[in-house]
Design an enzyme around this catalytic site. Sequence first.
Site, PDB file in Angstrom:
ATOM      1  N   TYR A  48     102.705  79.574  69.842  1.00 58.63           N
ATOM      2  CA  TYR A  48     102.583  80.424  70.893  1.00 58.63           C
ATOM      3  C   TYR A  48     101.338  81.237  71.026  1.00 58.63           C
ATOM      4  O   TYR A  48     100.723  81.864  69.878  1.00 58.63           O
ATOM      5  CB  TYR A  48     103.955  81.291  71.128  1.00 58.63           C
ATOM      6  N   GLU A  49     100.942  81.220  72.296  1.00 58.11           N
ATOM      7  CA  GLU A  49      99.670  81.988  72.511  1.00 58.11           C
ATOM      8  C   GLU A  49      99.684  83.556  72.029  1.00 58.11           C
ATOM      9  O   GLU A  49      98.535  84.060  71.734  1.00 58.11           O
ATOM     10  CB  GLU A  49      99.633  82.075  74.215  1.00 58.11           C
ATOM     11  N   SER A  50     100.862  84.032  71.788  1.00 54.62           N
ATOM     12  CA  SER A  50     100.942  85.354  71.389  1.00 54.62           C
ATOM     13  C   SER A  50     100.653  85.537  69.993  1.00 54.62           C
ATOM     14  O   SER A  50     100.417  86.625  69.455  1.00 54.62           O
ATOM     15  CB  SER A  50     102.308  86.002  71.669  1.00 54.62           C
ATOM     16  N   GLY A 128      94.689  82.066  78.240  1.00 53.55           N
ATOM     17  CA  GLY A 128      94.169  81.012  77.076  1.00 53.55           C
ATOM     18  C   GLY A 128      93.958  79.658  77.681  1.00 53.55           C
ATOM     19  O   GLY A 128      93.707  78.736  76.936  1.00 53.55           O
TER      20      GLY A 128
END
Lengths: 251, 306
Positions: A48-50, A128
């Site tokens: 995940y982008e986090s 992103g």
Amino acid sequence: MITSSERLSVVASRELASRRTVFAGIGLPTLAAALAHLTVAPELEIVYESGVCGAHPSHLPETIADAVLITGAEAVLSMPALFGYVLQGGHIDVGFLGAAQIDRWGNLNSSVIGDWHRPKVRLPGSGGAMEVMANSREVFVVMRRHDRRSFVDELDFCTSPGPDRALAEGIRPLGAGVTKVITELGVLARGGVGEQLRLVAVHPGVTVDQVREATGWDLAVADEVATVEPPSEAELRLLREDVDPDRVYLR
Amino acid sequence: MRPDKTMTLREAVASFVRDGETVCLEGFTHLIPTAAGHEIIRAGRRDLTIVRMTADIVVDQLLAGGCVTKLVSSFVGNSSAGSLGELRRRIEHADPEPLQFEEYSHHGMICRYLAGAQRLPFYPLRSYAGSDLPSVNPGIRKVASPYADEQVHVVPPVNPDVTIVHAQRADRAGNTQIWGLTGVQAEAVFAAEKAVVVVEEIVDDEVVRSDPNRTVIPAHAVDAVVECPRGAHPSFAQGYYDRDGAFYRSWSHISKDPDRLRAWMAEWIFGTEDHADYVAKLGDEFWAGLAVGEAMSLPVNYGRRL
């Protein structure tokens, strides 16, 4: 009765067979990746982008940063590590993206409708997405709507360029760009640099002309257009009972 | 004895945030420094440049509070819950006034912090080729590699006057520990001239020193430490309280209507004395709804010389 969300999730999940790492956003990509994990790709690592790598959530996550993605995860990385080492370092097989507009080369707009300086609609922007496009081996796009406002001849603004646009600037991108577009009408595909999106499959009951009509450019069509295999009983049961029992995204 | 840098949020904002300055608020969906944003609004700061990767609810509130002239960001939206009414009015209709907006991608912002933290003149990245963003942002440029026949895009450093971040805990000198999503907070702090760390709790030195690898920001980079429990609401603090998804969803409706937005600001920001008052106003029952259970990590053995 099979909903559009169920159909899109199942079709996207099948495309993840034999992939190792997938960069998933929230919503339909989450469902597709979770279902693939239970079916065609048990070893799939979901990123995940986090900063979460190898998520094992106890509940269906509501955001890319849901606390349930962190507890029990295999790794949680900082932003420079996630974007620098994982994405730009070339560790992602498939990235999932959405957009307000897509063109025939798989370039995406998620910034503005209208002129950037005085937009009619200000959209969230890249986040992103540009990096997912530039650095994933390939990109899948899932679009709930397939119409001429989204599938456009020319983008109002190119937020996330595919490899053709990058090459035109003399810069060699890492990935192939968009290779699959999964919509409520069917599946478009392209092989990589130099290729346009082509219609390769339609859902049962959808005609090729219908898809052409809904697309804002002169859509290329494969010699043989397949019919998408409808979701199986087993796929639907897993999706409804194990992946999203509260129907958070299965609207 | 290490210096004690503790102060209240009001003192910190009074000392470190001045009109016309560049203020960075970081926290990637986790540990968003909301209480600090509210205090900036209460203090009536004007003409700020806000730097924040994910411009979300707290930025919409700072805009509505009349604090912001310029925004530097890579994502402007209400998480996955909708959009930001005040931001869209400012950008789409210059209502009530135009907003200067500098747009990057996420990695572009990260690289600006990395350059800023290391006092480098620029930072290269493999994004932006073919994108229209460089055409609307002259800060994004292309240079020739000095080592290969290759072009690469670069972004300029960012060095905010002050960076404010929220964290789980710190000692009185400012050694700051974060777990869960660590985002880009350390880079944003090191990039800044001054840094304020707002924490859920201030702990004894021994607590921090029992687990030094969990310290993401060392004390020498920190100018002020503020204890402010629940200061990240409506975002979350891993292990302390959960994200308030209902508030995120309701914000899209609140901010869409300027009158409703003004009424919300009057009640919850200008109508509260400070963050402790805001927390009390929400009430115990509300906070019980965001409570989380325990999931303890196993201890690690740092070892000691025998």
